[in-house]
Motif scaffolding. Sequence first.
Motif, PDB file in Angstrom:
ATOM      1  N   THR A 324       0.833  -1.202   0.000  1.00 30.46           N
ATOM      2  CA  THR A 324       0.000   0.000   0.000  1.00 30.46           C
ATOM      3  C   THR A 324       0.864   1.247   0.000  1.00 30.46           C
ATOM      4  OG1 THR A 324      -1.802   1.159   1.147  1.00 30.46           O
ATOM      5  CG2 THR A 324      -0.141   0.078   2.522  1.00 30.46           C
ATOM      6  N   THR A 325       0.256   2.379  -0.323  1.00 24.76           N
ATOM      7  CA  THR A 325       0.943   3.675  -0.250  1.00 24.76           C
ATOM      8  C   THR A 325       0.246   4.596   0.747  1.00 24.76           C
ATOM      9  OG1 THR A 325      -0.375   4.514  -2.110  1.00 24.76           O
ATOM     10  CG2 THR A 325       1.782   3.544  -2.625  1.00 24.76           C
ATOM     11  N   GLN A 326      -0.717   4.052   1.490  1.00 21.07           N
ATOM     12  CA  GLN A 326      -1.469   4.832   2.473  1.00 21.07           C
ATOM     13  C   GLN A 326      -1.188   4.271   3.865  1.00 21.07           C
ATOM     14  OE1 GLN A 326      -5.185   4.128   0.338  1.00 21.07           O
ATOM     15  NE2 GLN A 326      -5.430   6.330   0.103  1.00 21.07           N
ATOM     16  N   PHE A 327      -0.589   5.097   4.696  1.00 21.87           N
ATOM     17  CA  PHE A 327      -0.127   4.641   6.008  1.00 21.87           C
ATOM     18  C   PHE A 327      -0.809   5.346   7.174  1.00 21.87           C
ATOM     19  CE2 PHE A 327       3.495   4.670   2.948  1.00 21.87           C
ATOM     20  CZ  PHE A 327       3.531   3.300   2.719  1.00 21.87           C
ATOM     21  N   GLY A 328      -1.842   6.133   6.881  1.00 20.41           N
ATOM     22  CA  GLY A 328      -2.504   6.913   7.925  1.00 20.41           C
ATOM     23  C   GLY A 328      -3.244   6.083   8.945  1.00 20.41           C
ATOM     24  N   SER A 329      -3.569   4.832   8.602  1.00 22.15           N
ATOM     25  CA  SER A 329      -4.281   3.980   9.559  1.00 22.15           C
ATOM     26  C   SER A 329      -3.440   3.748  10.816  1.00 22.15           C
ATOM     27  CB  SER A 329      -4.642   2.641   8.909  1.00 22.15           C
ATOM     28  OG  SER A 329      -3.492   1.996   8.401  1.00 22.15           O
ATOM     29  N   MET A 330      -2.106   3.718  10.667  1.00 23.88           N
ATOM     30  CA  MET A 330      -1.237   3.575  11.843  1.00 23.88           C
ATOM     31  C   MET A 330      -1.444   4.749  12.802  1.00 23.88           C
ATOM     32  SD  MET A 330       2.410   2.067  10.506  1.00 23.88           S
ATOM     33  CE  MET A 330       2.741   3.370   9.309  1.00 23.88           C
ATOM     34  N   LEU A 331      -1.557   5.942  12.236  1.00 21.97           N
ATOM     35  CA  LEU A 331      -1.744   7.137  13.043  1.00 21.97           C
ATOM     36  C   LEU A 331      -3.114   7.127  13.714  1.00 21.97           C
ATOM     37  CD1 LEU A 331       0.176   9.493  13.474  1.00 21.97           C
ATOM     38  CD2 LEU A 331      -1.089  10.777  11.756  1.00 21.97           C
ATOM     39  N   THR A 332      -4.146   6.755  12.951  1.00 24.91           N
ATOM     40  CA  THR A 332      -5.502   6.726  13.490  1.00 24.91           C
ATOM     41  C   THR A 332      -5.627   5.756  14.656  1.00 24.91           C
ATOM     42  OG1 THR A 332      -6.478   7.348  11.357  1.00 24.91           O
ATOM     43  CG2 THR A 332      -7.918   6.279  12.949  1.00 24.91           C
ATOM     44  N   ILE A 333      -5.142   4.524  14.461  1.00 31.18           N
ATOM     45  CA  ILE A 333      -5.235   3.514  15.520  1.00 31.18           C
ATOM     46  C   ILE A 333      -4.423   3.942  16.740  1.00 31.18           C
ATOM     47  CG2 ILE A 333      -4.627   1.155  16.165  1.00 31.18           C
ATOM     48  CD1 ILE A 333      -7.069   1.274  14.435  1.00 31.18           C
ATOM     49  N   SER A 334      -3.191   4.397  16.523  1.00 32.42           N
ATOM     50  CA  SER A 334      -2.311   4.759  17.636  1.00 32.42           C
ATOM     51  C   SER A 334      -2.881   5.896  18.479  1.00 32.42           C
ATOM     52  CB  SER A 334      -0.929   5.153  17.115  1.00 32.42           C
ATOM     53  OG  SER A 334      -0.266   4.050  16.570  1.00 32.42           O
ATOM     54  N   LEU A 335      -3.296   6.978  17.816  1.00 32.81           N
ATOM     55  CA  LEU A 335      -3.718   8.165  18.557  1.00 32.81           C
ATOM     56  C   LEU A 335      -5.143   8.052  19.083  1.00 32.81           C
ATOM     57  CD1 LEU A 335      -2.094  11.051  16.492  1.00 32.81           C
ATOM     58  CD2 LEU A 335      -1.228   9.855  18.499  1.00 32.81           C
ATOM     59  N   GLU A 336      -6.045   7.449  18.322  1.00 36.79           N
ATOM     60  CA  GLU A 336      -7.427   7.342  18.795  1.00 36.79           C
ATOM     61  C   GLU A 336      -7.576   6.254  19.845  1.00 36.79           C
ATOM     62  OE1 GLU A 336     -10.293   7.052  15.689  1.00 36.79           O
ATOM     63  OE2 GLU A 336     -10.060   9.162  15.119  1.00 36.79           O
ATOM     64  N   LYS A 337      -6.776   5.193  19.745  1.00 34.90           N
ATOM     65  CA  LYS A 337      -6.866   4.094  20.714  1.00 34.90           C
ATOM     66  C   LYS A 337      -5.774   4.173  21.780  1.00 34.90           C
ATOM     67  CE  LYS A 337     -10.310   2.565  18.410  1.00 34.90           C
ATOM     68  NZ  LYS A 337     -11.673   2.775  18.951  1.00 34.90           N
ATOM     69  N   GLN A 338      -4.882   5.139  21.624  1.00 39.25           N
ATOM     70  CA  GLN A 338      -3.788   5.331  22.592  1.00 39.25           C
ATOM     71  C   GLN A 338      -2.992   4.043  22.801  1.00 39.25           C
ATOM     72  OE1 GLN A 338      -2.845   8.516  24.516  1.00 39.25           O
ATOM     73  NE2 GLN A 338      -3.562   8.821  22.427  1.00 39.25           N
ATOM     74  N   VAL A 339      -2.550   3.469  21.692  1.00 36.29           N
ATOM     75  CA  VAL A 339      -1.763   2.244  21.729  1.00 36.29           C
ATOM     76  C   VAL A 339      -0.541   2.410  20.829  1.00 36.29           C
ATOM     77  CG1 VAL A 339      -3.103   1.188  19.841  1.00 36.29           C
ATOM     78  CG2 VAL A 339      -1.839  -0.272  21.441  1.00 36.29           C
ATOM     79  N   GLY A 340       0.605   1.918  21.279  1.00 37.62           N
ATOM     80  CA  GLY A 340       1.829   2.026  20.495  1.00 37.62           C
ATOM     81  C   GLY A 340       1.920   0.953  19.423  1.00 37.62           C
ATOM     82  N   VAL A 341       2.902   1.111  18.547  1.00 39.25           N
ATOM     83  CA  VAL A 341       3.163   0.137  17.486  1.00 39.25           C
ATOM     84  C   VAL A 341       4.446  -0.605  17.828  1.00 39.25           C
ATOM     85  CG1 VAL A 341       3.513  -0.203  15.009  1.00 39.25           C
ATOM     86  CG2 VAL A 341       2.056   1.667  15.820  1.00 39.25           C
ATOM     87  N   GLY A 342       4.402  -1.932  17.760  1.00 43.05           N
ATOM     88  CA  GLY A 342       5.586  -2.727  18.078  1.00 43.05           C
ATOM     89  C   GLY A 342       6.479  -2.946  16.878  1.00 43.05           C
ATOM     90  N   TYR A 343       5.868  -3.447  15.794  1.00 40.76           N
ATOM     91  CA  TYR A 343       6.637  -3.762  14.583  1.00 40.76           C
ATOM     92  C   TYR A 343       5.838  -3.384  13.345  1.00 40.76           C
ATOM     93  CZ  TYR A 343       9.370  -6.780  17.742  1.00 40.76           C
ATOM     94  OH  TYR A 343      10.145  -7.262  18.771  1.00 40.76           O
ATOM     95  N   ILE A 344       6.557  -3.241  12.226  1.00 40.73           N
ATOM     96  CA  ILE A 344       5.954  -3.038  10.905  1.00 40.73           C
ATOM     97  C   ILE A 344       6.628  -4.028   9.961  1.00 40.73           C
ATOM     98  CG2 ILE A 344       5.614  -1.432   8.990  1.00 40.73           C
ATOM     99  CD1 ILE A 344       5.891   0.859  11.049  1.00 40.73           C
TER     100      ILE A 344
END
Length: 373
Positions: A324-344
């Motif tokens: 994909t070329t759209q990565f905004g879902s990472m931002l939405t999930i992280s900030l709206e759910k207040q959860v960090g990202v472990g790996y990509i």
Amino acid sequence: MKVKKYIGPTMPEVMKKIRKELGSEAVILNSKEVRHGGFLGLFQKTKIEVVAALDPDPILSNQKPAMDKEIPLPSKEIPEEALASNQRVLDEIKQLKSLIKHSAEEKYDYPADFLLVYQHLCDQEVDSYLADKIIRSVMDKFNDLTLVDYKMIVKETKNEVKEKLNELNFSGLSYENKVVYFVGPTGVGKTTTLAKIAANSMLKDHKKVAFITMDTYRIAAVEQLRTYARILEVPMEVAYSQKEYLIALEKFKDYDLVLVDTAGRNYRDKKYVNEIEEYTSIGMQSEMYLVLAMTAKSKDLTEVYDKFNSLPIKNVIFTKMDETTQFGSMLTISLEKQVGVGYITNGQDVPEDLLVATPELVTDFVFGSITNE
């Protein structure tokens, strides 16, 4: 070329006038805030002044030249600097056309350059409410919006996003907990991700690793993990029941790390989530990662997260970044759910295509294309 100046209380209202009179092919030549009215310099109101233009016979056209007409070739090659300059102009026209189009549709009263950054976030599939919240927070940081240019806005928006992400826990395995669960809907790449993390733990951190799979609903899933176990030379157990799961945990009690592959089933089935809850409530101290595919729509990912929210999710793992070329879902999930990202993950190769996530990395993905314009 027809050039006209427009003045209105907000950018969207000015854009509507431009769209109505000049059409969607119009381009903005200049925009700024101006003060009008008042008495002796007092009680003046701030308005938006935009200079727009329309070329009735544009040089750039989608129409193909007639085949019976000979197109003259330039006698000299166009200098590279001229080509680069032309490309910049084309990019700016593309941005301005997008601005006109979306200004007519959106209700947000941003200045022109802020609207462009907001639209980029939306194009990256950042939730529109979150994108609006970010842009307004950035606008509040400037005392005079008329002195702010596009590059300054992009830079400050990136800083705003990084600051918010830095408040969250971005981390991979800490080895504080021996047992690690990987949960998520079917088809997101849990098994491959598990194998990548196992390989990294063995090669980089020299950990003694074992596998347990509870994904007994799909024979292919068991065989896939068995193949990885054979390649990595790690032991593997298949648990068809809680009793067999506890036996497997006891068998691997002397290992540094036990990675557990859960069943990839319909996440809308509450029974599936309840089963995982039952397994994770027994045995050794553990931690859990929710695996999500970036190829899914942002709204769907939010729904998935909400279905798994009853589980003790430590962090999210995002897969299929290379698709994909759209990565905004990472931002939405992280900030709206207040959860960090472990790996990509960004490919199928084990263990190479695995990135340890950081706030800087996520921000760079979301703003990658806009910073290259």
